[in-house]
Design a protein around this motif. Structure first.
Motif, PDB file in Angstrom:
ATOM      1  N   VAL A  68       3.460  14.638   3.013  1.00 17.46           N
ATOM      2  CA  VAL A  68       2.518  14.192   4.602  1.00 17.46           C
ATOM      3  C   VAL A  68       3.319  12.303   4.749  1.00 17.46           C
ATOM      4  CG1 VAL A  68       1.490  13.794   6.470  1.00 17.46           C
ATOM      5  CG2 VAL A  68       1.197  15.658   4.647  1.00 17.46           C
ATOM      6  N   GLN A  69       4.423  11.797   5.268  1.00 15.88           N
ATOM      7  CA  GLN A  69       4.282  10.442   5.362  1.00 15.88           C
ATOM      8  C   GLN A  69       3.765   9.395   6.528  1.00 15.88           C
ATOM      9  OE1 GLN A  69       8.756   9.522   4.405  1.00 15.88           O
ATOM     10  NE2 GLN A  69       8.969  11.932   3.459  1.00 15.88           N
ATOM     11  N   THR A  70       3.678   9.046   6.282  1.00 11.29           N
ATOM     12  CA  THR A  70       2.727   8.452   7.625  1.00 11.29           C
ATOM     13  C   THR A  70       3.634   6.463   8.018  1.00 11.29           C
ATOM     14  OG1 THR A  70       1.066   9.056   7.559  1.00 11.29           O
ATOM     15  CG2 THR A  70       0.758   7.581   9.011  1.00 11.29           C
ATOM     16  N   VAL A  71       4.036   6.212   8.505  1.00  9.34           N
ATOM     17  CA  VAL A  71       4.623   5.231   8.169  1.00  9.34           C
ATOM     18  C   VAL A  71       3.749   4.192   9.433  1.00  9.34           C
ATOM     19  CG1 VAL A  71       7.109   3.163   8.873  1.00  9.34           C
ATOM     20  CG2 VAL A  71       6.742   5.750   7.848  1.00  9.34           C
ATOM     21  N   LEU A  72       3.447   2.710   9.820  1.00  9.25           N
ATOM     22  CA  LEU A  72       2.750   2.654  10.394  1.00  9.25           C
ATOM     23  C   LEU A  72       3.379   0.976  11.319  1.00  9.25           C
ATOM     24  CD1 LEU A  72       0.316   1.994  11.821  1.00  9.25           C
ATOM     25  CD2 LEU A  72      -0.358  -0.352  10.058  1.00  9.25           C
ATOM     26  N   ALA A  73       4.247   0.872  12.159  1.00  6.81           N
ATOM     27  CA  ALA A  73       4.478   0.060  12.710  1.00  6.81           C
ATOM     28  C   ALA A  73       3.762  -1.020  13.327  1.00  6.81           C
ATOM     29  CB  ALA A  73       5.066   0.434  14.674  1.00  6.81           C
ATOM     30  N   ALA A 113       2.473   5.737   3.680  1.00  7.21           N
ATOM     31  CA  ALA A 113       1.801   6.057   2.843  1.00  7.21           C
ATOM     32  C   ALA A 113       2.730   7.618   2.869  1.00  7.21           C
ATOM     33  CB  ALA A 113       0.530   6.313   3.785  1.00  7.21           C
ATOM     34  N   TYR A 114       2.555   7.915   1.625  1.00  3.80           N
ATOM     35  CA  TYR A 114       3.187   9.298   1.205  1.00  3.80           C
ATOM     36  C   TYR A 114       2.121  10.125   0.406  1.00  3.80           C
ATOM     37  CZ  TYR A 114       6.753  12.507  -1.912  1.00  3.80           C
ATOM     38  OH  TYR A 114       7.456  13.817  -1.488  1.00  3.80           O
ATOM     39  N   PHE A 115       1.750  10.954   1.134  1.00  7.92           N
ATOM     40  CA  PHE A 115       0.948  12.127   0.383  1.00  7.92           C
ATOM     41  C   PHE A 115       1.690  12.981  -0.178  1.00  7.92           C
ATOM     42  CE2 PHE A 115      -1.886  15.409   0.607  1.00  7.92           C
ATOM     43  CZ  PHE A 115      -2.459  15.316   0.286  1.00  7.92           C
ATOM     44  N   ASN A 116       1.627  13.216  -1.410  1.00  5.88           N
ATOM     45  CA  ASN A 116       1.652  14.194  -2.542  1.00  5.88           C
ATOM     46  C   ASN A 116       0.715  15.177  -1.923  1.00  5.88           C
ATOM     47  OD1 ASN A 116       2.524  16.116  -4.677  1.00  5.88           O
ATOM     48  ND2 ASN A 116       4.217  14.948  -5.120  1.00  5.88           N
ATOM     49  N   LYS A 117       1.974  16.827  -1.485  1.00  2.63           N
ATOM     50  CA  LYS A 117       0.942  17.619  -1.265  1.00  2.63           C
ATOM     51  C   LYS A 117       0.590  18.417  -2.537  1.00  2.63           C
ATOM     52  CE  LYS A 117       3.090  18.970   3.097  1.00  2.63           C
ATOM     53  NZ  LYS A 117       3.900  20.337   4.585  1.00  2.63           N
ATOM     54  N   ASN A 169       0.300  16.957  -5.765  1.00  2.00           N
ATOM     55  CA  ASN A 169      -0.459  16.693  -6.565  1.00  2.00           C
ATOM     56  C   ASN A 169      -2.038  16.039  -6.226  1.00  2.00           C
ATOM     57  OD1 ASN A 169       0.214  14.470  -5.566  1.00  2.00           O
ATOM     58  ND2 ASN A 169       1.627  13.776  -7.693  1.00  2.00           N
ATOM     59  N   GLN A 170      -2.488  15.849  -4.710  1.00  2.35           N
ATOM     60  CA  GLN A 170      -2.604  15.337  -3.506  1.00  2.35           C
ATOM     61  C   GLN A 170      -3.470  13.713  -3.820  1.00  2.35           C
ATOM     62  OE1 GLN A 170      -5.687  17.743  -1.662  1.00  2.35           O
ATOM     63  NE2 GLN A 170      -3.550  18.199  -1.775  1.00  2.35           N
ATOM     64  N   GLU A 171      -2.346  13.594  -4.038  1.00  4.81           N
ATOM     65  CA  GLU A 171      -2.156  11.684  -4.413  1.00  4.81           C
ATOM     66  C   GLU A 171      -1.743  11.062  -3.811  1.00  4.81           C
ATOM     67  OE1 GLU A 171      -0.720  10.397  -8.632  1.00  4.81           O
ATOM     68  OE2 GLU A 171      -2.865  11.459  -9.782  1.00  4.81           O
ATOM     69  N   THR A 172      -2.256  10.114  -2.850  1.00  7.17           N
ATOM     70  CA  THR A 172      -1.047   9.215  -1.954  1.00  7.17           C
ATOM     71  C   THR A 172      -0.553   7.811  -2.753  1.00  7.17           C
ATOM     72  OG1 THR A 172      -2.419   9.915  -0.413  1.00  7.17           O
ATOM     73  CG2 THR A 172      -1.098   7.895   0.344  1.00  7.17           C
ATOM     74  N   ARG A 173       0.649   7.176  -2.783  1.00  8.40           N
ATOM     75  CA  ARG A 173       1.124   6.530  -2.900  1.00  8.40           C
ATOM     76  C   ARG A 173       1.604   5.310  -1.315  1.00  8.40           C
ATOM     77  NH1 ARG A 173       6.625   7.211  -3.125  1.00  8.40           N
ATOM     78  NH2 ARG A 173       7.593   8.136  -3.322  1.00  8.40           N
ATOM     79  N   THR A 174       1.966   4.035  -1.890  1.00  6.56           N
ATOM     80  CA  THR A 174       2.162   3.311  -0.217  1.00  6.56           C
ATOM     81  C   THR A 174       2.964   2.425  -0.910  1.00  6.56           C
ATOM     82  OG1 THR A 174       0.614   1.565  -1.042  1.00  6.56           O
ATOM     83  CG2 THR A 174      -0.375   3.412   0.970  1.00  6.56           C
ATOM     84  N   GLN A 175       3.931   2.373  -0.116  1.00  6.46           N
ATOM     85  CA  GLN A 175       5.921   1.620  -0.261  1.00  6.46           C
ATOM     86  C   GLN A 175       5.848   0.128   1.080  1.00  6.46           C
ATOM     87  OE1 GLN A 175       8.115   4.577  -1.502  1.00  6.46           O
ATOM     88  NE2 GLN A 175       9.406   3.696  -0.327  1.00  6.46           N
ATOM     89  N   GLN A 176       6.566  -0.515   1.102  1.00  4.37           N
ATOM     90  CA  GLN A 176       7.094  -1.212   2.421  1.00  4.37           C
ATOM     91  C   GLN A 176       7.981  -0.805   2.349  1.00  4.37           C
ATOM     92  OE1 GLN A 176       7.036  -5.521   1.754  1.00  4.37           O
ATOM     93  NE2 GLN A 176       6.705  -5.648   4.149  1.00  4.37           N
ATOM     94  N   VAL A 177       8.434  -0.640   3.521  1.00  4.53           N
ATOM     95  CA  VAL A 177       9.602  -0.356   3.565  1.00  4.53           C
ATOM     96  C   VAL A 177      10.148  -0.536   5.154  1.00  4.53           C
ATOM     97  CG1 VAL A 177       9.086   2.071   2.726  1.00  4.53           C
ATOM     98  CG2 VAL A 177       8.485   1.378   5.858  1.00  4.53           C
ATOM     99  N   ASN A 178      11.246  -0.251   5.885  1.00  8.40           N
ATOM    100  CA  ASN A 178      12.324  -1.148   6.762  1.00  8.40           C
ATOM    101  C   ASN A 178      11.637   0.744   7.855  1.00  8.40           C
ATOM    102  OD1 ASN A 178      13.776  -1.135   9.297  1.00  8.40           O
ATOM    103  ND2 ASN A 178      15.556  -1.801   7.952  1.00  8.40           N
ATOM    104  N   VAL A 179      10.613   0.311   9.105  1.00  7.11           N
ATOM    105  CA  VAL A 179      10.139   0.853   9.568  1.00  7.11           C
ATOM    106  C   VAL A 179      11.207   1.675  10.824  1.00  7.11           C
ATOM    107  CG1 VAL A 179       8.483   1.047  12.101  1.00  7.11           C
ATOM    108  CG2 VAL A 179       7.543  -0.435   9.690  1.00  7.11           C
TER     109      VAL A 179
END
Length: 397
Positions: free
Chosen positions: A269-274, A300-304, A306-316
């Motif tokens: 599940v991917q959530t990107v904040l503008a 925010a990248y939620f891995n279904k 392992n149930q872990e979330t990682r974040t990274q800067q992206v081009n929105v």
């Protein structure tokens, strides 16, 4: 075959025991409610397995889990033969299921529950293979309204009236003192929609998605449920936070603009904040588990798995321009681009050589154009050939 053996043959039972989630829990709550004569035995089987798991010193394989369940079944069967079972659990189980919606996109089934006027959804495969081919708006349990194919727009008034495509007005028949009904907007592959909710929040719903929401927001939170992908432009209201739930995560905001991609078939599940700020939590998070606060320009990248979330800067832009009919990408695997095109145009691709799917591509596709023109441009970007073999089937060579 007795009830114990029938239940352990159901793959959803093992999900309930070993990989519980609000969606699976709601499915079994509904099942127990509909099968009260078996409820006590089913629940005891689950409880006994959970008790035995506490004393296991190693992580069990799937085969070991099933073997454990079968051993417990044999014990319970012996106990049943020695004494009659009472059914006290029937009086303990009281589930208020106001609405149950059978609806699917891509082979999925949705059960819609409202409890305390909040939507909770179960999404799981292989229950009923009903296919939805046309975009539709479902008003509670009253009626289904066909929407324009391709693009559609809905706008809700504060009173719950709906304006369709700036032309047709659907007058709300609800009692304003009653619990708001749950509406479901279903957008199959090859279609898109924009819905303006009663609070002024604007939602762009991408192809192959559905959004479930109350006709009016009357609770302490404004809560909606998403399957698929949507971009939200949320009207700020400090007294009534906005919450987007998926089957895996929930995103809470006050007022902000963000994109959520939560297709059931995807691994994440991917959530990107503008703009603004959002907090992301697992749906099944513990009471003391902290959420992840996202800053603008971050994913925010939620891995279904392992149930872990990682974040990274992206081009929105790469994650939001689809609302304008543009696919933007940079050094992106062709596999991912093709998947987006399949959903957008409701077509299917296959590679003559799977390794071609990892070719990295940069550029923009204007998907508002005819698909033939878009596919020709993609051919120029990749140096590959896209050959049509039927109306909706293509081979990439």
């Amino acid at each position: 075959m007795n009830i114990y053996n029938r239940i352990i043959e159901n793959p959803l039972f093992f999900k309930w025991v070993f990989h519980p989630s609000p969606e699976i829990n709601a499915y079994w709550n509904h099942f127990l409610d509909k099968n009260p004569d078996d409820a006590e035995k089913i629940t005891e089987l689950k409880t006994q397995i959970e008790i035995h798991l506490k004393y296991e010193e190693k992580i069990l394989t799937e085969a070991e889990k099933k073997a454990l369940a079968k051993r417990i079944v044999r014990i319970l069967e012996q106990t049943d033969r020695k004494r009659g079972r009472t059914r006290t659990l029937r009086n303990m189980i009281r589930y208020v299921a106001i609405a149950i919606l059978f609806l699917s996109i891509g082979g999925s089934l949705v059960y819609l529950y409202m409890e305390s006027r909040q939507p909770q959804i179960i999404v799981d495969n292989s229950v009923l293979p009903a296919q939805v081919q046309e975009p539709v708006l479902i008003l509670g349990d009253r009626e289904q309204i066909a929407l324009n194919r391709g693009e559609s727009q809905l706008e809700y008034s504060k009173e719950g009236d709906i304006i369709l495509n700036e032309e047709q007005t659907i007058i709300s028949e609800e009692d304003k003192n009653a619990t708001p009904e749950m509406n479901t907007l279903v957008i199959p592959y090859g279609n898109r929609s924009v819905v303006i909710l009663g609070d002024g929040t604007k939602v762009w719903l991408n192809a192959g998605s559905r959004l479930i929401y109350p006709s009016r927001f009357v609770d302490n939170t404004r809560e909606v449920f998403l399957v698929g992908e949507a971009f939200f432009d949320v009207q700020e209201n400090e007294k009534q936070p906005f919450v987007v739930k998926t089957s895996d995560v929930k995103v809470q905001v006050l007022g902000t603009r963000f994109n959520v991609s939560a297709y059931p078939e995807d691994y994440s599940v991917q959530t990107v904040l503008a703009e603004g700020s959002v907090e992301i939590k697992r749906v099944n998070a513990t009471l003391f588990e902290k959420g992840i606060r996202l800053s603008p320009g971050y994913l925010a990248y939620f891995n279904k798995k392992n149930q872990e979330t990682r974040t990274q800067q992206v081009n929105v832009e790469h994650y939001t321009l689809w609302t304008e009919g543009l696919f933007s990408f940079s050094n992106t695997d062709l596999n991912r681009i093709v998947k987006k095109l399949e959903r957008y145009y409701n077509v299917r691709f296959q590679f003559d050589d799977p390794f071609k799917g990892v070719i990295q591509v940069s550029g923009k596709l204007d998907v508002t154009k005819e698909r033939v023109e878009v596919f020709e441009y993609l051919e120029r970007l990749t140096g590959l050939k896209i050959i049509q073999i039927s109306d909706r089937q293509y081979v990439i060579k």
